[in-house]
Design a protein around this motif. Structure first.
Motif, short mmCIF file in Angstrom:
data_model
loop_
_atom_site.label_atom_id
_atom_site.label_comp_id
_atom_site.label_asym_id
_atom_site.label_seq_id
_atom_site.Cartn_x
_atom_site.Cartn_y
_atom_site.Cartn_z
N GLY A 115 -11.30 -12.45 12.84
CA GLY A 115 -10.33 -11.72 12.32
C GLY A 115 -10.56 -10.34 11.31
N VAL A 116 -10.08 -9.09 11.09
CA VAL A 116 -9.93 -8.18 9.77
C VAL A 116 -8.79 -7.75 9.60
N TYR A 117 -8.01 -7.20 8.38
CA TYR A 117 -7.11 -7.22 7.48
C TYR A 117 -7.61 -5.56 7.17
N ALA A 118 -6.77 -5.05 6.68
CA ALA A 118 -7.05 -3.96 5.19
C ALA A 118 -5.19 -3.48 4.83
N TYR A 119 -5.74 -3.05 4.23
CA TYR A 119 -4.70 -2.60 2.62
C TYR A 119 -4.65 -1.63 2.25
N ALA A 120 -4.07 -0.73 1.48
CA ALA A 120 -4.43 -0.29 0.40
C ALA A 120 -3.20 -0.68 -0.84
N VAL A 121 -3.21 -0.53 -1.89
CA VAL A 121 -2.87 -1.02 -3.39
C VAL A 121 -2.15 1.14 -3.56
N MET A 122 -1.14 0.97 -3.13
CA MET A 122 -1.02 3.03 -4.54
C MET A 122 -0.42 2.97 -5.44
N LYS A 123 -1.27 4.45 -6.19
CA LYS A 123 -0.50 4.03 -7.97
C LYS A 123 0.74 3.75 -8.31
N ASP A 124 1.48 3.92 -8.12
CA ASP A 124 2.97 3.04 -7.62
C ASP A 124 2.88 1.70 -7.86
N ALA A 175 3.56 0.20 -5.16
CA ALA A 175 3.36 -0.05 -3.26
C ALA A 175 1.98 -0.55 -2.68
N THR A 176 2.39 -1.85 -1.90
CA THR A 176 1.23 -1.71 -1.14
C THR A 176 1.93 -0.81 0.50
N SER A 177 0.78 -0.27 0.82
CA SER A 177 0.77 0.38 2.09
C SER A 177 0.90 -0.89 3.53
N LYS A 178 1.15 0.09 4.59
CA LYS A 178 1.49 -0.72 5.69
C LYS A 178 -0.28 -1.54 5.81
N VAL A 179 -0.17 -3.24 6.31
CA VAL A 179 -1.13 -4.23 6.43
C VAL A 179 -0.93 -3.95 8.09
N VAL A 180 -3.06 -3.75 7.75
CA VAL A 180 -3.36 -3.57 9.31
C VAL A 180 -4.37 -5.28 9.32
N VAL A 181 -3.56 -5.78 10.30
CA VAL A 181 -4.15 -7.14 10.80
C VAL A 181 -4.69 -7.31 12.31
N LEU A 182 -5.77 -7.55 12.51
CA LEU A 182 -6.10 -7.12 13.81
C LEU A 182 -7.38 -8.43 14.25
N ASN A 183 -6.91 -9.13 15.46
CA ASN A 183 -7.92 -10.29 15.61
C ASN A 183 -9.27 -10.12 16.53
N ARG A 184 -9.37 -11.11 16.79
CA ARG A 184 -11.23 -10.86 17.60
C ARG A 184 -10.22 -10.14 19.22
N ARG A 185 -9.48 -10.24 19.84
CA ARG A 185 -9.38 -9.21 21.19
C ARG A 185 -9.17 -8.25 20.67
N LYS A 216 -15.03 -1.20 10.07
CA LYS A 216 -14.56 0.44 9.90
C LYS A 216 -13.36 -0.09 11.47
N THR A 217 -13.05 -0.61 12.10
CA THR A 217 -11.88 -1.01 13.01
C THR A 217 -10.70 -0.86 12.05
N ALA A 218 -10.78 -1.67 11.23
CA ALA A 218 -9.48 -1.83 10.05
C ALA A 218 -9.06 -1.05 9.51
N ALA A 219 -9.98 -0.64 8.76
CA ALA A 219 -10.50 1.12 8.13
C ALA A 219 -10.25 1.73 8.54
N ARG A 220 -10.68 2.73 9.89
CA ARG A 220 -9.73 3.83 10.59
C ARG A 220 -8.48 2.68 10.88
N ARG A 221 -7.74 2.55 11.48
CA ARG A 221 -6.74 2.54 11.77
C ARG A 221 -5.67 2.59 9.77
N LEU A 222 -6.54 1.79 8.90
CA LEU A 222 -5.90 1.88 7.80
C LEU A 222 -5.52 3.34 7.30
#
Length: 277
Positions: free
Chosen positions: A158-167, A169-179, A208-214
């Motif tokens: 799997g792979v995951y991605a998220y950003a912590v904003m300057k205020d 807050a946590t952005s939407k969390v992207v989580v992807l499995n192998r499929r 990259k797949t997770a970063a693109r969706r983030l």
């Protein structure tokens, strides 16, 4: 003409030399924080240090220079994990290889940081022996336990991605499995190419797949680049072949490495050619 003179003539008219010829034009396109000397060194070094890239660039120098134009406009380093330079077979060129530029996961992260809204960006793969926990609605961010000293963390699962904003807050969390990652790979035109990042650096393509969706959920500086270019009139680079360097930006398209729908400014200009069968 001596063999040495022939070699000099070939070098001076080759793809790497053409980068030097249009140094000032590329510099004019770059964001102000980019070091033009370093950028030029990276671009020329990537070509001169790889015979496959050099041959592909020589098959259509104009196409190669246009791909570099995209990297310059976005302020990404060519020949690195920010902006890959890869040889791809082109039906339009009779099956010969030409250079295509691919925005890598580090390039996407760079664009997110540069937009100024995020204080940190986390993009990580999960392997089968890792400890991973994330429940949407309960957990603000994933909890990922890794034994960094393990000899084998196991296969990618799997792979995951998220950003912590300057205020804070946590952005939407992207989580992807192998499929889900494999579904993205299946949409990649170059997935079967020996030069594709899917073959040479599979982990980077999961990232990259997770970063693109983030990037769909957080600001990226590509939006600012587009606005600035429109305001400045986007002065074109000189024409070095029959194909113009100042052609219009492509319509929104699909990233041929992740299957993601992307904005034109993140796609190498001229679109993508599917490799010959």
């Amino acid at each position: 003409m001596s063999s040495i003179s022939n070699a000099i003539a070939t070098r001076d008219n080759g793809p790497a030399a053409q980068i030097e010829v249009y140094r000032d034009d590329y510099t004019a396109l770059m964001p102000s924080h980019i070091n033009p000397e370093q950028w030029i060194r990276l671009a020329t070094g990537a070509i001169r240090g790889n015979k496959d890239l050099l041959e592909a660039a020589g098959n259509d120098v104009g196409e190669f220079l246009r791909e570099l134009r995209t990297a310059a406009r976005l302020g990404l380093e060519p020949g690195t994990e920010q902006f890959y330079l890869t040889p791809r077979r082109s039906k339009k060129h009779g099956g010969r290889k030409i250079i295509k530029g691919i925005v890598g996961y580090q390039g996407i992260i760079e664009l997110i940081y540069r937009a100024g809204a995020a204080s940190s960006v986390v993009v990580e793969v999960v392997r089968e022996r890792d400890n991973f926990r994330y429940t949407p609605g309960r957990d603000e961010r994933p909890v990922h336990g890794v034994d960094w000293f393990a000899e084998d963390r196991g296969a990618l699962i799997g792979v995951y991605a998220y950003a912590v904003m300057k205020d804070g807050a946590t952005s939407k969390v992207v989580v992807l499995n192998r499929r889900q990652v494999m579904e993205a790979k299946a949409k990649s035109d170059g997935r079967n190419s020996e030069h594709s990042p899917w073959a040479t650096n599979e982990e980077s393509m999961w990232l990259k797949t997770a970063a693109r969706r983030l990037a769909k959920w957080v600001p990226t500086s590509a939006e600012r680049v587009r606005e600035q270019l429109q305001a400045q009139g986007d002065a074109p680079l000189p024409i070095v072949t029959a194909a113009p360097l100042d052609q219009a930006d492509p319509e929104p398209a699909v990233d041929t490495d992740t299957g993601e729908v992307i904005d034109g400014e993140l796609e190498p200009e001229g679109g993508w050619d599917a490799p010959a069968a």
